[in-house]
Design a protein around this motif. Structure first.
Motif, PDB file in Angstrom:
ATOM      1  N   ASP A   1       4.195  14.799 -52.213  1.00  0.00           N
ATOM      2  CA  ASP A   1       5.650  14.511 -51.843  1.00  0.00           C
ATOM      3  C   ASP A   1       5.979  15.034 -50.635  1.00  0.00           C
ATOM      4  O   ASP A   1       7.370  15.565 -50.565  1.00  0.00           O
ATOM      5  CB  ASP A   1       6.291  14.852 -53.106  1.00  0.00           C
ATOM      6  N   LEU A   2       5.422  15.218 -49.582  1.00  0.00           N
ATOM      7  CA  LEU A   2       5.859  15.690 -48.297  1.00  0.00           C
ATOM      8  C   LEU A   2       6.156  14.556 -47.290  1.00  0.00           C
ATOM      9  O   LEU A   2       5.391  13.528 -47.304  1.00  0.00           O
ATOM     10  CB  LEU A   2       4.863  16.721 -47.589  1.00  0.00           C
ATOM     11  N   THR A   3       7.054  14.483 -46.503  1.00  0.00           N
ATOM     12  CA  THR A   3       7.350  13.624 -45.401  1.00  0.00           C
ATOM     13  C   THR A   3       6.433  13.819 -44.195  1.00  0.00           C
ATOM     14  O   THR A   3       6.873  15.055 -43.655  1.00  0.00           O
ATOM     15  CB  THR A   3       8.690  13.461 -45.022  1.00  0.00           C
ATOM     16  N   GLY A   4       5.661  13.125 -43.724  1.00  0.00           N
ATOM     17  CA  GLY A   4       4.769  13.473 -42.627  1.00  0.00           C
ATOM     18  C   GLY A   4       5.157  12.493 -41.316  1.00  0.00           C
ATOM     19  O   GLY A   4       5.092  11.219 -41.501  1.00  0.00           O
ATOM     20  N   MET A   5       5.874  13.013 -40.306  1.00  0.00           N
ATOM     21  CA  MET A   5       6.182  12.520 -39.132  1.00  0.00           C
ATOM     22  C   MET A   5       5.126  12.733 -38.052  1.00  0.00           C
ATOM     23  O   MET A   5       5.065  13.869 -37.684  1.00  0.00           O
ATOM     24  CB  MET A   5       7.454  12.657 -38.663  1.00  0.00           C
TER      25      MET A   5
ATOM     26  N   PRO B   1      18.357  14.727 -42.225  1.00  0.00           N
ATOM     27  CA  PRO B   1      17.506  13.744 -41.467  1.00  0.00           C
ATOM     28  C   PRO B   1      18.011  12.293 -42.117  1.00  0.00           C
ATOM     29  O   PRO B   1      18.168  12.223 -43.426  1.00  0.00           O
ATOM     30  CB  PRO B   1      16.044  14.163 -42.058  1.00  0.00           C
ATOM     31  N   ASN B   2      18.099  11.313 -41.321  1.00  0.00           N
ATOM     32  CA  ASN B   2      18.268   9.824 -41.917  1.00  0.00           C
ATOM     33  C   ASN B   2      17.041   9.029 -41.688  1.00  0.00           C
ATOM     34  O   ASN B   2      16.913   8.532 -40.437  1.00  0.00           O
ATOM     35  CB  ASN B   2      19.816   9.438 -41.233  1.00  0.00           C
ATOM     36  N   PHE B   3      16.310   8.784 -42.762  1.00  0.00           N
ATOM     37  CA  PHE B   3      15.065   7.818 -42.553  1.00  0.00           C
ATOM     38  C   PHE B   3      15.375   6.550 -42.540  1.00  0.00           C
ATOM     39  O   PHE B   3      15.370   5.794 -43.800  1.00  0.00           O
ATOM     40  CB  PHE B   3      14.040   8.442 -43.458  1.00  0.00           C
ATOM     41  N   ASN B   4      15.936   5.966 -41.663  1.00  0.00           N
ATOM     42  CA  ASN B   4      16.286   4.531 -41.234  1.00  0.00           C
ATOM     43  C   ASN B   4      15.155   3.703 -40.770  1.00  0.00           C
ATOM     44  O   ASN B   4      14.687   3.707 -39.595  1.00  0.00           O
ATOM     45  CB  ASN B   4      17.493   4.431 -40.341  1.00  0.00           C
TER      46      ASN B   4
ATOM     47  N   ASN C   1       7.714   3.693 -37.199  1.00  0.00           N
ATOM     48  CA  ASN C   1       6.360   3.833 -36.818  1.00  0.00           C
ATOM     49  C   ASN C   1       6.018   5.510 -37.099  1.00  0.00           C
ATOM     50  O   ASN C   1       4.706   5.825 -37.095  1.00  0.00           O
ATOM     51  CB  ASN C   1       6.116   3.475 -35.598  1.00  0.00           C
ATOM     52  N   ALA C   2       6.977   6.187 -36.888  1.00  0.00           N
ATOM     53  CA  ALA C   2       6.530   7.753 -36.605  1.00  0.00           C
ATOM     54  C   ALA C   2       6.491   8.409 -38.064  1.00  0.00           C
ATOM     55  O   ALA C   2       5.681   9.250 -38.343  1.00  0.00           O
ATOM     56  CB  ALA C   2       7.728   8.472 -35.742  1.00  0.00           C
ATOM     57  N   THR C   3       7.232   7.760 -39.121  1.00  0.00           N
ATOM     58  CA  THR C   3       6.891   8.172 -40.243  1.00  0.00           C
ATOM     59  C   THR C   3       5.928   7.707 -41.010  1.00  0.00           C
ATOM     60  O   THR C   3       5.760   6.657 -41.570  1.00  0.00           O
ATOM     61  CB  THR C   3       8.378   7.967 -41.281  1.00  0.00           C
TER      62      THR C   3
END
Length: 374
Positions: free
Chosen positions: A110-114, A344-347, A355-357
């Motif tokens: 459950d980690l956000t990887g960019m 952080p705002n993951f729009n 694309n980066a996320t």
């Protein structure tokens, strides 16, 4: 919101993800910055510089467990990620197409990887384009390595003992790294030729004073994103025939050709190397992805039939101070877009963020990664 930076653990990695200059900018945005001691030392940035810029020096485990956003150059080890709290985020070079297991780990944790390597190459994202920043450095250093290995002058020399003709340099791949290699070799006085499967780069090559080597192809050689595309076997053979002639007469060959998510294309065969003059040099900066030359040994400099073949790894790290400065600025540009009101705002309606996320909330997000994983 806490932003953390840990010391890089890869053996050849001297860069740091955030410079003191970048720390100061993030502090002014109201963010708390944790830096592991000596994180910037190999890039000539001291702990005191970070403290003076508003950072707090913390131990590694505390940074990993408390940070909301971890900044890194190389993807941290899984054992480090295990210490991060759920729903926190990581920004680094992830190379998700080459490291599927790492992507799975991020999903399960459950980690956000960019990924800095999946930012789209569009005009609005130029200031975030870390691949270009690092490739620029690699191309520059590759030309210097070639000159250093070569036992001859690069420029024409007119002396009392006679005139020495200029060295001939061939650059394979005219992306950012290739163009910088061309420019640097020209500044050193060499006669330069360049080849790329994308005919659109001919004008850029010629604007730097190099001759463009053309191979007529019967298919599209460029993706919509501007990257080189893998060719059919027939066109690969046609390409090899032309390259062979130019390799044989070159003093230095610099290879830079990469295809996203795939091993580097083999452009120079063993036979081509054996047809080069003794003392000639090949600098294969695609060595980390397998290399463009058949005899390249990644991380080593070898002699094959009296030709020097160098397969350097992590060239940007050899200019760590400026590489860190540029990478930090790339990350700051991304954070300017990502962070709103201190969070952080993951729009995902934004093409760059989407694309980066790579991963977010246990889901695979990046359209680029999804498409290429198929």
């Amino acid at each position: 919101m806490i932003v953390g930076v840990c010391k890089e653990t890869e053996a050849l990695e001297k860069r740091v993800a955030l410079t003191p200059e970048g720390t100061e900018k993030l502090s002014k945005m109201g963010l708390t910055i944790y830096i592991e001691s000596e994180s910037g030392l190999a890039s000539s940035y001291s702990d005191q510089q970070y403290i003076d810029s508003g950072a707090e020096i913390k131990k590694r485990n505390q940074i990993l467990s408390e940070t909301d956003l971890l900044l890194a150059v190389q993807a941290p080890l899984a054992e480090d990620l295990e210490k991060m709290k759920k729903n926190s985020a990581l920004i680094a070079f992830l190379w998700p197409l080459q490291h599927k297991k790492y992507v799975d780990f991020l999903l399960n944790a459950d980690l956000t990887g960019m990924a800095m390597d999946t930012i789209p190459r569009i005009s609005r994202a130029q200031s975030m384009d870390a691949l270009s920043s690092m490739s620029n450095i690699a191309g520059y250093k590759a030309a210097l390595l070639g000159a250093n290995h070569l036992d001859r002058y690069l420029p024409m020399m007119m002396t009392a003992a006679g005139t020495i003709p200029p060295a001939k340099v061939l650059v394979l791949g005219a992306g950012v790294a290739g163009l910088q290699a061309i420019a640097t070799a020209k500044r050193l006085g060499a006669v330069v030729e360049a080849f790329d499967i994308r005919p659109a780069v001919k004008e850029q090559v010629e604007s730097l004073g190099a001759k463009f080597v053309e191979v007529p192809l019967e298919e599209e050689s460029e993706t919509k994103g501007g990257y080189a595309k893998e060719l059919s076997d027939q066109n690969k053979e046609k390409q090899r025939e032309v390259i062979h002639k130019h390799v044989a007469k070159s003093d230095i060959v610099i290879t830079t050709a990469l295809i996203p998510g795939k091993p580097a294309p083999q452009l120079i065969t063993r036979q081509m190397v054996e047809d080069m003059s003794a003392g000639s040099v090949i600098i294969d900066i695609a060595a980390e992805q397998g290399g463009n030359c058949e005899v390249t040994e990644p991380g080593k400099t070898i002699r094959h039939n009296e030709v020097i073949v160098d397969g350097p790894l992590n060239l940007p790290s050899s200019l760590a101070h400026h590489a860190s400065k540029l990478y930090s600025k790339n990350i700051l540009s991304l954070l300017d877009l990502l962070i709103k009101d201190g969070q952080p705002n993951f729009n995902f309606d934004d093409e760059i963020i989407a694309n980066a996320t790579v991963t977010h909330n246990g889901e695979l997000i990046s359209p680029f990664v999804k498409e290429n994983m198929k």
